[in-house]
Design a protein around this motif. Structure first.
Motif, PDB file in Angstrom:
ATOM      1  N   PHE A   4       0.853  -1.182   0.000  1.00 18.40           N
ATOM      2  CA  PHE A   4       0.000   0.000   0.000  1.00 18.40           C
ATOM      3  C   PHE A   4       0.896   1.241   0.000  1.00 18.40           C
ATOM      4  O   PHE A   4       2.037   1.195   0.476  1.00 18.40           O
ATOM      5  CB  PHE A   4      -0.900   0.022   1.238  1.00 18.40           C
ATOM      6  CG  PHE A   4      -1.994  -1.005   1.223  1.00 18.40           C
ATOM      7  CD1 PHE A   4      -3.289  -0.655   0.915  1.00 18.40           C
ATOM      8  CD2 PHE A   4      -1.720  -2.339   1.514  1.00 18.40           C
ATOM      9  CE1 PHE A   4      -4.303  -1.607   0.901  1.00 18.40           C
ATOM     10  CE2 PHE A   4      -2.721  -3.300   1.502  1.00 18.40           C
ATOM     11  CZ  PHE A   4      -4.015  -2.928   1.192  1.00 18.40           C
ATOM     12  N   VAL A   5       0.357   2.336  -0.496  1.00 19.27           N
ATOM     13  CA  VAL A   5       1.036   3.633  -0.406  1.00 19.27           C
ATOM     14  C   VAL A   5       0.190   4.545   0.467  1.00 19.27           C
ATOM     15  O   VAL A   5      -1.032   4.648   0.265  1.00 19.27           O
ATOM     16  CB  VAL A   5       1.249   4.272  -1.790  1.00 19.27           C
ATOM     17  CG1 VAL A   5       1.768   5.708  -1.647  1.00 19.27           C
ATOM     18  CG2 VAL A   5       2.230   3.446  -2.619  1.00 19.27           C
ATOM     19  N   GLY A   6       0.820   5.190   1.441  1.00 23.17           N
ATOM     20  CA  GLY A   6       0.146   6.186   2.258  1.00 23.17           C
ATOM     21  C   GLY A   6       0.633   7.574   1.918  1.00 23.17           C
ATOM     22  O   GLY A   6       1.842   7.791   1.750  1.00 23.17           O
ATOM     23  N   ILE A  89       0.503  -2.170  -6.500  1.00 24.33           N
ATOM     24  CA  ILE A  89      -0.042  -1.473  -5.331  1.00 24.33           C
ATOM     25  C   ILE A  89      -1.510  -1.850  -5.148  1.00 24.33           C
ATOM     26  O   ILE A  89      -2.333  -1.653  -6.050  1.00 24.33           O
ATOM     27  CB  ILE A  89       0.092   0.060  -5.497  1.00 24.33           C
ATOM     28  CG1 ILE A  89       1.549   0.442  -5.732  1.00 24.33           C
ATOM     29  CG2 ILE A  89      -0.476   0.774  -4.272  1.00 24.33           C
ATOM     30  CD1 ILE A  89       2.510  -0.002  -4.630  1.00 24.33           C
ATOM     31  N   THR A  90      -1.838  -2.385  -3.993  1.00 22.51           N
ATOM     32  CA  THR A  90      -3.227  -2.768  -3.710  1.00 22.51           C
ATOM     33  C   THR A  90      -4.118  -1.539  -3.620  1.00 22.51           C
ATOM     34  O   THR A  90      -5.232  -1.530  -4.149  1.00 22.51           O
ATOM     35  CB  THR A  90      -3.297  -3.574  -2.405  1.00 22.51           C
ATOM     36  OG1 THR A  90      -2.455  -4.730  -2.527  1.00 22.51           O
ATOM     37  CG2 THR A  90      -4.716  -4.011  -2.102  1.00 22.51           C
ATOM     38  N   ALA A  91      -3.636  -0.493  -2.954  1.00 28.86           N
ATOM     39  CA  ALA A  91      -4.394   0.766  -2.873  1.00 28.86           C
ATOM     40  C   ALA A  91      -3.501   1.861  -2.303  1.00 28.86           C
ATOM     41  O   ALA A  91      -2.513   1.592  -1.602  1.00 28.86           O
ATOM     42  CB  ALA A  91      -5.648   0.612  -2.010  1.00 28.86           C
ATOM     43  N   THR A 123      -2.577   7.859 -11.222  1.00 27.36           N
ATOM     44  CA  THR A 123      -1.638   6.829 -10.780  1.00 27.36           C
ATOM     45  C   THR A 123      -1.941   5.442 -11.319  1.00 27.36           C
ATOM     46  O   THR A 123      -1.059   4.585 -11.353  1.00 27.36           O
ATOM     47  CB  THR A 123      -1.617   6.740  -9.244  1.00 27.36           C
ATOM     48  OG1 THR A 123      -2.916   6.358  -8.765  1.00 27.36           O
ATOM     49  CG2 THR A 123      -1.213   8.073  -8.632  1.00 27.36           C
ATOM     50  N   GLY A 124      -3.182   5.190 -11.699  1.00 31.43           N
ATOM     51  CA  GLY A 124      -3.574   3.851 -12.095  1.00 31.43           C
ATOM     52  C   GLY A 124      -3.751   2.909 -10.920  1.00 31.43           C
ATOM     53  O   GLY A 124      -3.828   1.684 -11.098  1.00 31.43           O
ATOM     54  N   CYS A 125      -3.851   3.464  -9.713  1.00 31.84           N
ATOM     55  CA  CYS A 125      -4.012   2.664  -8.494  1.00 31.84           C
ATOM     56  C   CYS A 125      -5.370   2.954  -7.853  1.00 31.84           C
ATOM     57  O   CYS A 125      -5.832   4.097  -7.878  1.00 31.84           O
ATOM     58  CB  CYS A 125      -2.928   3.002  -7.469  1.00 31.84           C
ATOM     59  SG  CYS A 125      -1.233   2.748  -8.027  1.00 31.84           S
ATOM     60  N   PRO A 126      -6.013   1.951  -7.250  1.00 34.27           N
ATOM     61  CA  PRO A 126      -7.187   2.251  -6.429  1.00 34.27           C
ATOM     62  C   PRO A 126      -6.803   3.194  -5.296  1.00 34.27           C
ATOM     63  O   PRO A 126      -5.673   3.139  -4.781  1.00 34.27           O
ATOM     64  CB  PRO A 126      -7.597   0.881  -5.890  1.00 34.27           C
ATOM     65  CG  PRO A 126      -6.961  -0.111  -6.808  1.00 34.27           C
ATOM     66  CD  PRO A 126      -5.693   0.514  -7.280  1.00 34.27           C
TER      67      PRO A 126
END
Length: 372
Positions: A4-6, A89-91, A123-126
Motif C-alpha cells: 500500500f502507499v500512504g 499497489i493494492t491501494a 496513478t492507475g491505483c485504487p
C-alpha cells in the motif's frame, strides 16, 4: 503481504510524504518512503485557504487540482524508486490537505482538500480517501486517527508508552501494556510547529526554525506563557482536537503585549508546546491510572527539534526517550504509514477509528474506495 502507499500532508504544509508499506495480519512494515516539497506558490494558496473566511471556488479548485497532481508525482517517484508498476499497489491511502477542522457546534465539519478520483486516474491505483468524515458522522472528533496505527506498531506487553506526534500541532497516544485491559487514548495537546513556523517566517524568513536554533537564543516570557496556557483548550478533557482555525498568529497577538522581543516570543512558543504536551501527558496518565516507567516515542518534524525535546524533558524528567527507528520505523514517515495501514483496514472491512480516542459512538470502517 500486499503493498500500500500512504500519502500525508500535515498542517505544517511543508510537503507531501509518501510511504510504501506492507500491510497484513502481522505488524505493518515500512518498505520505502520519500517526501516531495510543496511549491511556495501552492503553499501560499493553501495557507490563505486555511485562514480565509471568503475562499473562492476558483482558488479551491486550483489548490485541489495542483495538490492532487503533486500527490500523483510523489506516488510515481516512489514506485519508480522501487521498480514497481501501478499494478503492484493494492491501494493508495490519501489523507488530503486539511483546510479547516471544526468538530464542534451545531454543524461540525472537517475539510480535507483531495480528489481521490483524479488521483486514481493519475496513478492507475485504487485510492481510499475521505477517512475523517465517517468518524465525524458517528459523533466523533474525526481526529486523531493515527492512534490505532500507533497501537499496531508500538504497543508492548508490560510497558506504558506515549507516541508524540509533533507536526503543525501536537497529539499524543497513550498506549497501555497489552497485558492490561485498558483502552488506548489519544488527543491533540495544542500547537507544535504551526505557530513556531509562522512566527519564524514573519521575522526570520524561511519555513521553519531549524533544530530550534532561533528559539534557543530567546528567553521565555513567563507572564506571556501563563496567559497562553490559561486558554480553555489546554484544560478541556479529551476527546479533543484542534487546528489552524483556532491556533494562529492572531490568537497569539490577543495574549501578547506587542513589546516582546521576537526571539523571546519564539522561545515562549517552544515552551508553550513543551508545557502543553507535558500537561497532556499528565492528563492522560491520570485518566488511565497509569503506573510505572513511561517511554516517549516522538515522531513528526518536531522529533528533530533538539531544543523542543530538551524543553519537554526538563518538564517531564521521568520520561525515557526512545526513537521510532528502534521499532523499525522512521519518525518522518509515521503519519504517511498510518494512512497506508488505514487503507488496508478499509479494504479488509476493519474499523480504523478508536472511539476511546475520538469519542465516536462506536468503531467504524473509514474511507471511501475509488477504483483505478
Amino acid at each position: 503481504m500486499p503493498l500500500f502507499v500512504g500519502l500525508m500532508s500535515g498542517t505544517s504544509l511543508d510537503g507531501i510524504d509518501a510511504a510504501l508499506v506492507r500491510c497484513g495480519e502481522g505488524r505493518p512494515e515500512l518498505v520505502d518512503a520519500l517526501g516531495i516539497d510543496i511549491p511556495d506558490s501552492l503553499r501560499q494558496v493553501l495557507l490563505m485557504l486555511c485562514q480565509s473566511r471568503q475562499a473562492s471556488f476558483a482558488d479551491l479548485a486550483y489548490a485541489e487540482q495542483a495538490f492532487c497532481e503533486l500527490q500523483g508525482e510523489a506516488v510515481a517517484r516512489l514506485l519508480a524508486a522501487n521498480d514497481l508498476e501501478a499494478g503492484a499497489i493494492t491501494a493508495i491511502g490519501s489523507h488530503g490537505q486539511t483546510i479547516e477542522h471544526a468538530p464542534h457546534g451545531i454543524s461540525p465539519y472537517t475539510w480535507q482538500l483531495d480528489n481521490p478520483s483524479l488521483l486514481a486516474e493519475l496513478t492507475g491505483c485504487p485510492v481510499v480517501g475521505d477517512f475523517r468524515r465517517r468518524d465525524l458522522a458517528a459523533g466523533g472528533q474525526a481526529a486523531p486517527l493515527a492512534p490505532a496505527f500507533h497501537a499496531a506498531l508500538f504497543r508492548g506487553a508490560r510497558e506504558w508508552r506515549v507516541v508524540l506526534n509533533l507536526g503543525g500541532f501536537a497529539n499524543l497516544t497513550l498506549l497501555p501494556p497489552t497485558e492490561i485491559d485498558t483502552p488506548v487514548i489519544g488527543f491533540d495537546t495544542g500547537p507544535a510547529n504551526a505557530l513556531l513556523d509562522a512566527w519564524h517566517a514573519r521575522h526570520q524568513g524561511g519555513h521553519f526554525d531549524i533544530d530550534g536554533q532561533w528559539a534557543a537564543t530567546g528567553e521565555v516570557d513567563e507572564s506571556l506563557l501563563k496567559r497562553l496556557l490559561d486558554d480553555r483548550f489546554f484544560h478541556q478533557p479529551p476527546p479533543k482536537s484542534t487546528g489552524r482555525e483556532y491556533f494562529h498568529l492572531d490568537w497569539l497577538a490577543a495574549y501578547a503585549s506587542g513589546r516582546e522581543a521576537p526571539q523571546d516570543i519564539q522561545a515562549t512558543l517552544a515552551e508553550l508546546t513543551a508545557a502543553s504536551v507535558a500537561l497532556g501527558i499528565e492528563q492522560a496518565l491520570a485518566r488511565q491510572g497509569a503506573e510505572g516507567p513511561l517511554t516517549l516515542i516522538p515522531c513528526g518534524g518536531g522529533a528533530r527539534n533538539a531544543d523542543l525535546l530538551a524543553r519537554l524533558q526538563r518538564r517531564q524528567p521521568a520520561l525515557a526517550l526512545a526513537r521510532c527507528d528502534d521499532f523499525g520505523w522512521s519518525a518522518d514517515w509515521l503519519e504517511a504509514g498510518a494512512f497506508a495501514w488505514l487503507a488496508w483496514c478499509r479494504l479488509e472491512g476493519l474499523p480504523g477509528n478508536l472511539p476511546s480516542v475520538t469519542g465516536a459512538a462506536g468503531e467504524r470502517v473509514l474511507g471511501g474506495l475509488y477504483s483505478a
